[in-house]
Motif scaffolding. Structure first.
Motif, PDB file in Angstrom:
ATOM      1  N   ALA A 193       0.820  -1.208   0.000  1.00  0.00           N
ATOM      2  CA  ALA A 193       0.000   0.000   0.000  1.00  0.00           C
ATOM      3  C   ALA A 193       0.857   1.262   0.000  1.00  0.00           C
ATOM      4  N   ILE A 194       1.954   1.246   0.761  1.00  0.00           N
ATOM      5  CA  ILE A 194       2.835   2.410   0.823  1.00  0.00           C
ATOM      6  C   ILE A 194       3.453   2.693  -0.542  1.00  0.00           C
ATOM      7  N   LEU A 199       3.755   5.855  -5.619  1.00  0.00           N
ATOM      8  CA  LEU A 199       3.740   5.832  -7.083  1.00  0.00           C
ATOM      9  C   LEU A 199       2.595   6.678  -7.635  1.00  0.00           C
ATOM     10  N   GLU A 200       1.448   6.640  -6.977  1.00  0.00           N
ATOM     11  CA  GLU A 200       0.313   7.440  -7.416  1.00  0.00           C
ATOM     12  C   GLU A 200       0.624   8.924  -7.293  1.00  0.00           C
ATOM     13  N   LEU A 206       6.280   9.919 -13.514  1.00  0.00           N
ATOM     14  CA  LEU A 206       6.557   8.607 -14.101  1.00  0.00           C
ATOM     15  C   LEU A 206       6.060   8.537 -15.544  1.00  0.00           C
ATOM     16  N   ILE A 207       4.885   9.089 -15.779  1.00  0.00           N
ATOM     17  CA  ILE A 207       4.334   9.088 -17.140  1.00  0.00           C
ATOM     18  C   ILE A 207       5.209   9.914 -18.068  1.00  0.00           C
ATOM     19  N   GLN A 208       5.624  11.064 -17.617  1.00  0.00           N
ATOM     20  CA  GLN A 208       6.462  11.940 -18.444  1.00  0.00           C
ATOM     21  C   GLN A 208       7.759  11.252 -18.842  1.00  0.00           C
ATOM     22  N   ASN A 209       8.315  10.445 -17.949  1.00  0.00           N
ATOM     23  CA  ASN A 209       9.583   9.763 -18.219  1.00  0.00           C
ATOM     24  C   ASN A 209       9.386   8.341 -18.749  1.00  0.00           C
ATOM     25  N   HIS A 210       8.115   7.984 -19.040  1.00  0.00           N
ATOM     26  CA  HIS A 210       7.784   6.678 -19.623  1.00  0.00           C
ATOM     27  C   HIS A 210       8.311   5.523 -18.766  1.00  0.00           C
ATOM     28  N   ILE A 211       8.119   5.667 -17.459  1.00  0.00           N
ATOM     29  CA  ILE A 211       8.622   4.659 -16.520  1.00  0.00           C
ATOM     30  C   ILE A 211       7.495   3.717 -16.115  1.00  0.00           C
ATOM     31  N   ASN A 233       9.697   7.427  -1.516  1.00  0.00           N
ATOM     32  CA  ASN A 233       9.547   8.509  -2.489  1.00  0.00           C
ATOM     33  C   ASN A 233      10.909   9.029  -2.946  1.00  0.00           C
ATOM     34  N   GLN A 234      11.843   9.194  -2.009  1.00  0.00           N
ATOM     35  CA  GLN A 234      13.179   9.660  -2.367  1.00  0.00           C
ATOM     36  C   GLN A 234      13.898   8.655  -3.260  1.00  0.00           C
TER      37      GLN A 234
END
Length: 342
Positions: A193-194, A199-200, A206-211, A233-234
């Motif tokens: 869950a964490i 990621l959300e 993530l989308i911008q970098n196509h990851i 997150n880091q």
């Protein structure tokens, strides 16, 4: 130092001598000595004792006056133990050594506080410099918004705003990292869950970098959810910064007898072998970081610092040009009893 205070300090010694004089006088009287001889002996004893007391008083008074003068003229008075005048007294030597040890501890503490203050100021200067970039980017987007596609502009603004949020979170956790216990809540934490929550939050980046991200974290641990979310997150931001051509983030856990290990693996640029032992040092960017202007070397340092405070083992493995794996090892306490168990 007053004479009365000195005599009061020597009161037990004076009482002992007085008692000894009476005992000796009585003994001499019993053995047939004349009263005049006994009186003369007592007077001589008294004179010798008085001379010794007066000489000792003058020596001690001079010693403490010198010490007081030294203290008065010192800028750093906590160094008094280093500057005290020499003394033949064993008691003075012992006190001087204790003061020396005490002063050494104080100096070490002062240096630690000075270093912490300097590190904090340096970090704030770096942080202010970094946060200016997304703020400037948002300002430019707002100025040019009419000429660009509105949806693309809003998406970019959202991305820049998220960068600001990450920088604010980073400085906040840095400020609190020395006193984790004030903001610390141990509870059962679902790592799946964490990771999904973080990621959300970073979805636009993530989308911008196509990851792509693959999450398989079935284990639960007992730790602080908020702090672990920040650490994860880091690690994600660091992986994004050095992602490859077909980037993939993989989150997995496996359970040992005494630990649960969360592994964050990416297929990015990797880390040079000579850089790997230093990646958790403050401000260290390595060869990869020198190729990225927005690299400050603070993300992994903060992760390491917080993990140490939380009792989590943080380690890294990497194959340069291929992959990097960061592992967080959570201790499993076998005394924790789940509700309903005997």
């Amino acid at each position: 130092m007053k004479l009365s205070a000195f005599l009061k300090d020597k009161s037990l010694l004076l009482l002992l001598h007085t008692a000894c004089m009476f005992v000796l006088a009585g003994f001499l009287h019993i053995t047939g000595y004349a009263a005049a001889n006994i009186t003369l002996i007592c007077i001589l004893w008294f004179l010798v004792l008085s001379a010794w007391l007066f000489t000792t008083y003058l020596q001690r008074k001079k010693y403490f006056e010198e010490a007081a003068q030294i203290l008065e003229n010192m800028d750093k008075r906590y160094l008094l133990g280093e500057m005290l005048p020499d003394s033949f007294s064993l008691e003075d030597k012992l006190y001087r050594e204790m003061l020396h040890q005490s002063n050494k501890s104080v100096i070490e503490k002062i240096h630690a506080l000075e270093n912490a203050g300097r590190d904090y100021r340096e970090y704030l200067e770096s942080w202010v410099h970094e946060i200016k970039a997304p703020i400037t980017g948002i300002s430019l987007l707002c100025e040019n918004g009419r000429k660009a596609d509105i949806f693309e502009t809003l998406r970019t603004i959202s991305l820049e705003n998220r960068k600001i949020e990450n920088y604010v979170d980073q400085v906040l956790y840095y400020a609190r990292s020395e006193q984790v216990y004030k903001d610390y809540l141990i509870q059962e934490t679902d790592l799946q869950a964490i990771v999904c929550e973080v990621l959300e939050k970073e979805r636009v980046l993530l989308i911008q970098n196509h990851i792509q991200a693959d999450v398989s974290c079935d284990d639960k641990v007992y730790t602080d959810k908020k702090w672990i979310a920040f650490i994860v997150n880091q690690l994600i931001l660091n992986s994004v910064k050095y992602c490859g051509s077909t980037p993939l983030l993989r989150f997995t856990t496996h359970h040992n007898k005494n630990s649960v290990i969360l592994t964050v693996k990416d297929n990015g640029t990797g880390i040079l072998p000579e850089d790997l032992p230093r990646i958790f040092e403050k401000g260290f960017t390595g060869s990869n970081g020198r190729n990225h202007r927005n690299s400050t070397g603070m993300g992994l340092y903060l992760c390491k610092k917080l993990c140490d405070q939380l009792g989590i083992l943080l380690s890294a493995q990497s194959e340069y040009g291929k992959e990097t794996k960061i592992s967080l090892t959570f201790s499993v306490n076998n005394y924790i009893i789940t509700p309903g168990s005997d």
